[in-house]
Design a protein around this motif. Structure first.
Motif, mmCIF file in Angstrom:
data_model
loop_
_atom_site.group_PDB
_atom_site.id
_atom_site.type_symbol
_atom_site.label_atom_id
_atom_site.label_comp_id
_atom_site.label_asym_id
_atom_site.label_seq_id
_atom_site.Cartn_x
_atom_site.Cartn_y
_atom_site.Cartn_z
ATOM 1 N N HIS A 1 -17.009 -30.504 9.068
ATOM 2 C CA HIS A 1 -16.388 -31.809 8.804
ATOM 3 C C HIS A 1 -15.058 -31.802 9.543
ATOM 4 C CE1 HIS A 1 -15.199 -35.405 6.679
ATOM 5 N NE2 HIS A 1 -16.260 -35.349 5.877
ATOM 6 N N ALA A 2 -14.884 -32.723 10.487
ATOM 7 C CA ALA A 2 -13.672 -32.725 11.303
ATOM 8 C C ALA A 2 -13.219 -34.156 11.597
ATOM 9 C CB ALA A 2 -13.917 -31.990 12.620
ATOM 10 N N VAL A 3 -11.949 -34.287 11.908
ATOM 11 C CA VAL A 3 -11.385 -35.565 12.331
ATOM 12 C C VAL A 3 -10.595 -35.328 13.613
ATOM 13 C CG1 VAL A 3 -9.317 -35.338 10.863
ATOM 14 C CG2 VAL A 3 -10.068 -37.613 11.624
ATOM 15 N N HIS A 4 -10.709 -36.269 14.555
ATOM 16 C CA HIS A 4 -10.086 -36.140 15.872
ATOM 17 C C HIS A 4 -9.383 -37.443 16.235
ATOM 18 C CE1 HIS A 4 -12.665 -32.615 16.469
ATOM 19 N NE2 HIS A 4 -13.612 -33.355 15.923
ATOM 20 N N ILE A 5 -8.345 -37.345 17.046
ATOM 21 C CA ILE A 5 -7.679 -38.530 17.579
ATOM 22 C C ILE A 5 -8.362 -38.880 18.901
ATOM 23 C CG2 ILE A 5 -5.525 -39.476 18.493
ATOM 24 C CD1 ILE A 5 -4.049 -37.594 16.549
ATOM 25 N N ASP A 6 -8.734 -40.133 19.065
ATOM 26 C CA ASP A 6 -9.380 -40.627 20.275
ATOM 27 C C ASP A 6 -8.342 -40.694 21.399
ATOM 28 O OD1 ASP A 6 -10.474 -42.270 22.305
ATOM 29 O OD2 ASP A 6 -11.534 -43.527 20.862
ATOM 30 N N CYS A 7 -8.547 -39.956 22.481
ATOM 31 C CA CYS A 7 -7.558 -39.923 23.565
ATOM 32 C C CYS A 7 -7.502 -41.233 24.340
ATOM 33 C CB CYS A 7 -7.780 -38.731 24.495
ATOM 34 S SG CYS A 7 -9.332 -38.745 25.378
ATOM 35 N N GLU A 8 -8.485 -42.114 24.183
ATOM 36 C CA GLU A 8 -8.440 -43.422 24.841
ATOM 37 C C GLU A 8 -7.789 -44.482 23.961
ATOM 38 O OE1 GLU A 8 -12.035 -43.617 27.927
ATOM 39 O OE2 GLU A 8 -12.692 -43.691 25.834
ATOM 40 N N ASP A 9 -7.758 -44.248 22.663
ATOM 41 C CA ASP A 9 -7.117 -45.168 21.715
ATOM 42 C C ASP A 9 -6.438 -44.310 20.656
ATOM 43 O OD1 ASP A 9 -6.303 -46.945 19.776
ATOM 44 O OD2 ASP A 9 -8.242 -47.948 19.600
ATOM 45 N N PRO A 10 -5.170 -43.975 20.844
ATOM 46 C CA PRO A 10 -4.500 -43.018 19.956
ATOM 47 C C PRO A 10 -4.309 -43.498 18.513
ATOM 48 C CG PRO A 10 -2.968 -43.910 21.571
ATOM 49 C CD PRO A 10 -4.330 -44.405 21.951
ATOM 50 N N LEU A 11 -4.666 -44.728 18.205
ATOM 51 C CA LEU A 11 -4.629 -45.188 16.816
ATOM 52 C C LEU A 11 -5.997 -45.041 16.142
ATOM 53 C CD1 LEU A 11 -2.415 -48.402 17.090
ATOM 54 C CD2 LEU A 11 -1.763 -46.143 16.210
ATOM 55 N N ARG A 12 -7.004 -44.582 16.910
ATOM 56 C CA ARG A 12 -8.366 -44.436 16.381
ATOM 57 C C ARG A 12 -8.633 -42.972 16.043
ATOM 58 N NH1 ARG A 12 -13.707 -43.840 19.195
ATOM 59 N NH2 ARG A 12 -15.256 -44.644 17.731
ATOM 60 N N LEU A 13 -9.051 -42.751 14.812
ATOM 61 C CA LEU A 13 -9.476 -41.424 14.366
ATOM 62 C C LEU A 13 -10.997 -41.409 14.292
ATOM 63 C CD1 LEU A 13 -6.922 -40.704 11.520
ATOM 64 C CD2 LEU A 13 -6.811 -40.004 13.901
ATOM 65 N N VAL A 14 -11.590 -40.319 14.781
ATOM 66 C CA VAL A 14 -13.043 -40.181 14.816
ATOM 67 C C VAL A 14 -13.443 -38.996 13.945
ATOM 68 C CG1 VAL A 14 -15.041 -39.763 16.308
ATOM 69 C CG2 VAL A 14 -13.109 -41.132 17.148
ATOM 70 N N PHE A 15 -14.399 -39.224 13.080
ATOM 71 C CA PHE A 15 -14.912 -38.192 12.177
ATOM 72 C C PHE A 15 -16.269 -37.715 12.691
ATOM 73 C CE2 PHE A 15 -12.133 -40.882 9.799
ATOM 74 C CZ PHE A 15 -11.413 -40.012 8.990
ATOM 75 N N VAL A 16 -16.483 -36.402 12.660
ATOM 76 C CA VAL A 16 -17.773 -35.808 13.001
ATOM 77 C C VAL A 16 -18.113 -34.828 11.891
ATOM 78 C CG1 VAL A 16 -19.084 -34.469 14.687
ATOM 79 C CG2 VAL A 16 -17.288 -36.042 15.468
ATOM 80 N N GLU A 17 -19.270 -35.054 11.281
ATOM 81 C CA GLU A 17 -19.672 -34.241 10.131
ATOM 82 C C GLU A 17 -21.103 -33.755 10.320
ATOM 83 O OE1 GLU A 17 -19.234 -36.582 6.532
ATOM 84 O OE2 GLU A 17 -17.722 -37.820 7.522
ATOM 85 N N GLN A 18 -21.394 -32.579 9.780
ATOM 86 C CA GLN A 18 -22.757 -32.059 9.723
ATOM 87 C C GLN A 18 -23.035 -31.672 8.270
ATOM 88 O OE1 GLN A 18 -22.363 -28.802 12.512
ATOM 89 N NE2 GLN A 18 -23.517 -29.931 14.046
ATOM 90 N N TRP A 19 -24.154 -32.160 7.756
ATOM 91 C CA TRP A 19 -24.569 -31.872 6.384
ATOM 92 C C TRP A 19 -25.951 -31.247 6.406
ATOM 93 C CZ3 TRP A 19 -21.220 -32.406 2.419
ATOM 94 C CH2 TRP A 19 -20.040 -33.095 2.699
ATOM 95 N N ALA A 20 -26.206 -30.350 5.487
ATOM 96 C CA ALA A 20 -27.479 -29.619 5.450
ATOM 97 C C ALA A 20 -28.670 -30.566 5.310
ATOM 98 C CB ALA A 20 -27.478 -28.605 4.311
ATOM 99 N N ASP A 21 -28.515 -31.600 4.482
ATOM 100 C CA ASP A 21 -29.605 -32.543 4.251
ATOM 101 C C ASP A 21 -29.048 -33.832 3.647
ATOM 102 O OD1 ASP A 21 -29.171 -31.922 1.487
ATOM 103 O OD2 ASP A 21 -30.667 -30.331 1.597
ATOM 104 N N ARG A 22 -29.930 -34.799 3.479
ATOM 105 C CA ARG A 22 -29.526 -36.109 2.954
ATOM 106 C C ARG A 22 -28.991 -36.008 1.520
ATOM 107 N NH1 ARG A 22 -30.071 -40.867 5.152
ATOM 108 N NH2 ARG A 22 -30.159 -42.754 3.919
ATOM 109 N N ALA A 23 -29.566 -35.121 0.720
ATOM 110 C CA ALA A 23 -29.109 -34.958 -0.666
ATOM 111 C C ALA A 23 -27.652 -34.504 -0.707
ATOM 112 C CB ALA A 23 -30.003 -33.976 -1.413
ATOM 113 N N ALA A 24 -27.286 -33.579 0.167
ATOM 114 C CA ALA A 24 -25.898 -33.112 0.216
ATOM 115 C C ALA A 24 -24.968 -34.240 0.636
ATOM 116 C CB ALA A 24 -25.771 -31.929 1.187
ATOM 117 N N LEU A 25 -25.400 -35.054 1.599
ATOM 118 C CA LEU A 25 -24.574 -36.174 2.043
ATOM 119 C C LEU A 25 -24.429 -37.212 0.933
ATOM 120 C CD1 LEU A 25 -22.971 -37.608 4.241
ATOM 121 C CD2 LEU A 25 -25.135 -38.601 5.045
ATOM 122 N N MET A 26 -25.506 -37.505 0.234
ATOM 123 C CA MET A 26 -25.437 -38.479 -0.858
ATOM 124 C C MET A 26 -24.521 -37.969 -1.982
ATOM 125 S SD MET A 26 -27.066 -41.136 0.100
ATOM 126 C CE MET A 26 -26.600 -40.796 1.784
#
Length: 99
Positions: free
Chosen positions: A38-63
């Motif tokens: 689970h991570a958050v990054h600043i978009d280098c093309e739009d420095p006011l935009r934060l981008v989240f990238v997450e990986q979950w084992a399965d749909r149940a964990a995400l829910m």
């Protein structure tokens, strides 16, 4: 595995608060069952935009993650601090170890 991408564009006056809340959310989420990353990054093309990238084992964990009260509070807080609607996309993914 479930891959999640999302983003929020902060207002200039709310950027620091959006960053603070986002880092708290990411750090808390990493300890949840089924969270691979689970991570958050600043978009280098739009420095006011934060981008989240997450990986979950399965749909149940995400829910389960979506059901955590702190996760719902985080989303509500972002809505008040954002300059536009937040985005979220979910993907069912299979990891390829070799090409």
């Amino acid at each position: 595995m479930i891959l999640v991408t999302g983003s929020v564009v902060a207002r200039e006056d709310s950027f620091d608060e959006v960053c603070r809340l986002s880092l708290e959310h990411v750090q808390r989420s990493r300890n949840e069952p089924g969270c691979i990353s689970h991570a958050v990054h600043i978009d280098c093309e739009d420095p006011l935009r934060l981008v989240f990238v997450e990986q979950w084992a399965d749909r149940a964990a995400l829910m389960a993650h979506f059901a955590v009260p702190a996760s719902r509070q985080f989303v509500r807080a972002l809505q008040d601090l954002a300059s536009a609607a937040t985005t979220i996309e979910l993907y069912d993914a299979t990891r390829l170890d070799k090409l």
